[in-house]
Design a protein around this motif. Structure first.
Motif, short mmCIF file in Angstrom:
data_model
loop_
_atom_site.label_atom_id
_atom_site.label_comp_id
_atom_site.label_asym_id
_atom_site.label_seq_id
_atom_site.Cartn_x
_atom_site.Cartn_y
_atom_site.Cartn_z
N TRP A 169 0.81 -1.21 0.00
CA TRP A 169 0.00 0.00 0.00
C TRP A 169 0.85 1.26 0.00
CZ3 TRP A 169 -4.96 -0.97 3.43
CH2 TRP A 169 -5.81 -1.82 2.71
N ASP A 192 -8.11 1.71 13.76
CA ASP A 192 -7.01 1.41 12.84
C ASP A 192 -5.93 2.48 12.91
OD1 ASP A 192 -8.24 -0.91 11.90
OD2 ASP A 192 -9.32 0.18 10.31
N HIS A 235 -3.93 2.11 15.99
CA HIS A 235 -3.03 0.97 15.85
C HIS A 235 -1.79 1.34 15.03
CE1 HIS A 235 -1.65 -3.12 15.52
NE2 HIS A 235 -1.81 -3.14 14.21
N ASP A 260 1.24 -1.76 4.53
CA ASP A 260 0.78 -2.82 3.65
C ASP A 260 -0.71 -3.06 3.86
OD1 ASP A 260 0.52 -4.26 5.99
OD2 ASP A 260 2.17 -5.62 5.59
N ASP A 261 -1.26 -4.07 3.15
CA ASP A 261 -2.70 -4.27 3.19
C ASP A 261 -3.20 -4.86 4.49
OD1 ASP A 261 -1.56 -6.71 2.90
OD2 ASP A 261 -2.56 -7.24 1.01
N SER A 262 -2.29 -5.29 5.38
CA SER A 262 -2.69 -5.74 6.72
C SER A 262 -2.57 -4.62 7.74
CB SER A 262 -1.86 -6.94 7.16
OG SER A 262 -0.48 -6.59 7.26
N LEU A 263 -2.34 -3.39 7.26
CA LEU A 263 -2.18 -2.18 8.09
C LEU A 263 -0.94 -2.25 8.97
CD1 LEU A 263 -5.84 -1.27 9.16
CD2 LEU A 263 -4.53 -0.53 7.15
N GLN A 264 0.07 -3.01 8.53
CA GLN A 264 1.35 -2.99 9.23
C GLN A 264 2.14 -1.79 8.74
OE1 GLN A 264 4.04 -6.25 8.52
NE2 GLN A 264 5.20 -5.86 10.38
#
Length: 583
Positions: free
Chosen positions: A392, A417, A420, A450-454
């Motif tokens: 992302w 989110d 986080h 990234d797409d896992s919101l890391q």
């Protein structure tokens, strides 16, 4: 509430609001004996770095929000201080619980286990006694039962703390006698007995140590005086050489609608002048291109292993590609990478700065950091820096895309989110602080997702070119992220983990505004003047008071009053858990 130090902006107002919110729980006995139990300003500053009081009971009203909050007690802090008083007779009973007796002995208080709450403002102390046998985070509980005689009304208050205990070195364990072991008939501990009746050899040892310390102290004073004398001479020479070229900051304008500041007395004298900017020479420009290439030669690979796909970002002289890296041993294996490079017309200085700044996080390993993997520095070709791919991309661009899609899909990204993401950035910065690494340019533009919101923190290579609106030159031929910088960094060019904490507060504001630019209406030359006057960016729309309070405490003018990254991680984690309870 006690008055906080100047320069905190809206923090005193917010903290009063929070305390009022916390005071809306159940009552101890309304119209009763006027019981107050709280942590003083000094205790709050000592534990978490905030200039405010935290009430558990205020005028008989129990704060059910504040009680469950588990404050983290650092390893070097070995005592807790509670302030209390009552207007009439209230009896108490005091007890303790520890979940790991092997790491910490039962706490001890300097008051009796039961008695009456004092009628005047008093402080009682609870000593936390780590055994030193192992490293552990111990959860301990202070239980305070309050009883009003007239009604036999019993209120139970449980104060929970998390204490960091460390294992002592083996040689210390053999030589020290730990407190808490009752080895004498008169009730004294072994620790007391050793200290009240030292042997002759012990006295000789202490005297010898004292003499050595005194000699070292005197030598240190002499060296310090000599050093200060030489520094004054250097500063005098520098001031004489810079007096003709330094540029002062202009007086702030009257526009204040977008910003908040601390209350100012009506008779306050307006500040009309500010310190001139003192800029040190940029050490990056003193590195040659050959030296920069030599520093990364051990991670250099062949350019033939890299294939470009799409251009993700492009500036005046820099580009970031989505690339594919072929495995050296097995060409059938491929992985995606970010490829940072420069255009043909980029100057040697710009190329050198890209390589040097890309090494800022090299050799560091943390789940929320993104250091470089490889470089391509072959002769005749423009250097290229390779980093692990995050699909992302740039966090600032991602947030702005979320804002554009907000009207059509308001649930695309939640407040939980965003918090986080802030926790992950704080974790990465906490790691850098422990390694004594200063980032100097923390912002959402220097993070990827990234797409896992890391979220991972990156270096700032090419950021000046890719985000030119975020950098300004204040007459010193140096583009800097003025709107993200602490006052001491703006005025004195001083950077530390505390200045990174300031930048984290602005980064948190960016998260809550989905990528807006802070202080957008303020002239960069006036930033230092605004900050010194106590102005700060206003609370974002839909940002909870508790979260804005975290931002505000990052912007304390005194760097010692700003929280540490470890404290920010703890505070944001607690807030994130509270948000999850309502989802």
């Amino acid at each position: 509430m006690a008055t906080t130090a100047p320069g905190w902006g809206v923090w005193p107002i917010l903290w009063r609001a929070l305390v009022l919110l916390w005071s809306c729980g159940g009552g101890l006995c309304r119209g009763g004996p006027g019981v107050n139990v709280y942590l003083s300003v000094e205790e709050m500053r000592r534990l978490i770095g905030l200039d405010a009081e935290l009430y558990y009971v205020r005028n008989d009203v129990v704060s059910h929000y504040a009680l469950p909050f588990k404050l983290l007690v650092p390893g070097e802090t070995n005592s807790l201080h509670f302030t209390w008083h009552a207007k009439s007779k209230v009896e108490y009973k005091l007890g303790f619980q520890v979940d790991n007796p092997a790491a910490m002995d039962m706490p001890q208080a300097n008051i009796s286990a039961q008695g009456e709450v004092p009628r005047t403002v008093s402080v009682f102390r609870v000593d936390l006694l780590c055994t030193g046998k192992l490293d552990s985070e111990v959860t301990m509980e202070v239980q305070l039962n309050l009883t009003i005689n007239s009604s036999k009304n019993i209120t139970v208050l449980n104060f929970k703390r998390r204490k960091i205990c460390y294992r002592k070195p083996e040689q210390e364990e053999k030589s020290l006698i730990y407190p808490g072991k009752n080895n004498s008939k008169d009730g004294r501990t072994a620790f007391d007995a050793v200290h009240t009746a030292p042997t002759t050899s012990t006295r000789v040892f202490y005297i010898s140590v004292g003499v050595c310390c005194a000699v070292i102290f005197l030598v240190a004073i002499i060296l310090a005086v000599l050093h200060l004398h030489s520094m004054k001479r250097v500063e005098l020479d520098d001031s004489m050489s810079e007096s003709g070229s330094s540029q002062g900051l202009s007086q702030p304008s009257t526009q204040t609608t977008q910003y908040l500041r601390a209350d100012t007395p009506n008779n306050a004298t307006p500040v009309t002048s500010y310190p001139t900017l003192r800029i040190e020479k940029n050490d990056l420009k003193s590195v040659t291109l050959a030296e920069a290439k030599a520093r990364v030669k051990d991670i250099a690979i062949s350019r033939e292993r890299v294939t470009f796909k799409d251009v993700l970002q492009e500036g005046t002289f820099g580009r970031i590609f989505h690339g594919i890296l072929v495995d050296e041993k097995d060409p059938s294996k491929e992985k995606y990478v970010f490829a940072k490079t420069v255009k043909d017309h980029a100057s040697e200085v710009q190329v050198t700065m890209m390589l040097t700044e890309s090494c800022k996080l090299r050799g560091l390993h943390h789940r929320n950091l993104l250091p470089i993997n490889h470089v391509c520095v072959e002769d005749g070709e423009r250097p290229m820096v390779l980093l692990p791919y995050m699909n992302w991309g740039n966090l600032k661009l991602f947030l702005r895309q979320c804002k554009l899609a907000e009207a059509n899909n308001p649930q695309a990204i939640s407040q939980q989110d965003l918090v986080h993401m802030a926790i992950q950035i704080a974790c990465g910065m906490s790691y850098l602080a422990r390694r004594e690494v200063i980032h100097k340019d923390l912002a959402t533009r220097n993070c990827v997702i990234d797409d896992s919101l890391q979220v991972k923190i990156t270096d700032n290579a090419l950021s000046r070119d890719l985000f030119p609106m975020d950098y300004h030159c204040l007459g010193d031929n140096e583009n800097r992220p003025v709107r993200w910088m602490a006052l001491e960094s703006l005025v004195n060019n001083e950077f530390s983990s505390a200045s990174d904490v300031w930048a984290f507060g602005v980064t948190l504001w960016e998260l809550m505004t989905l990528g807006q630019t802070p202080y957008v209406d303020i002239d960069p030359f006036e930033m230092a003047a605004y900050l010194k006057d106590g102005y700060r960016i206003a609370q974002p729309i839909n940002c909870p008071d508790e979260l804005f309070a975290v931002m505000a405490c990052c912007w304390a003018l005194d760097r010692d009053e700003r929280p540490k990254f470890q404290q920010l991680v703890q505070c944001l984690t607690e807030f994130h858990a509270a948000l999850g309870a309502y989802v």
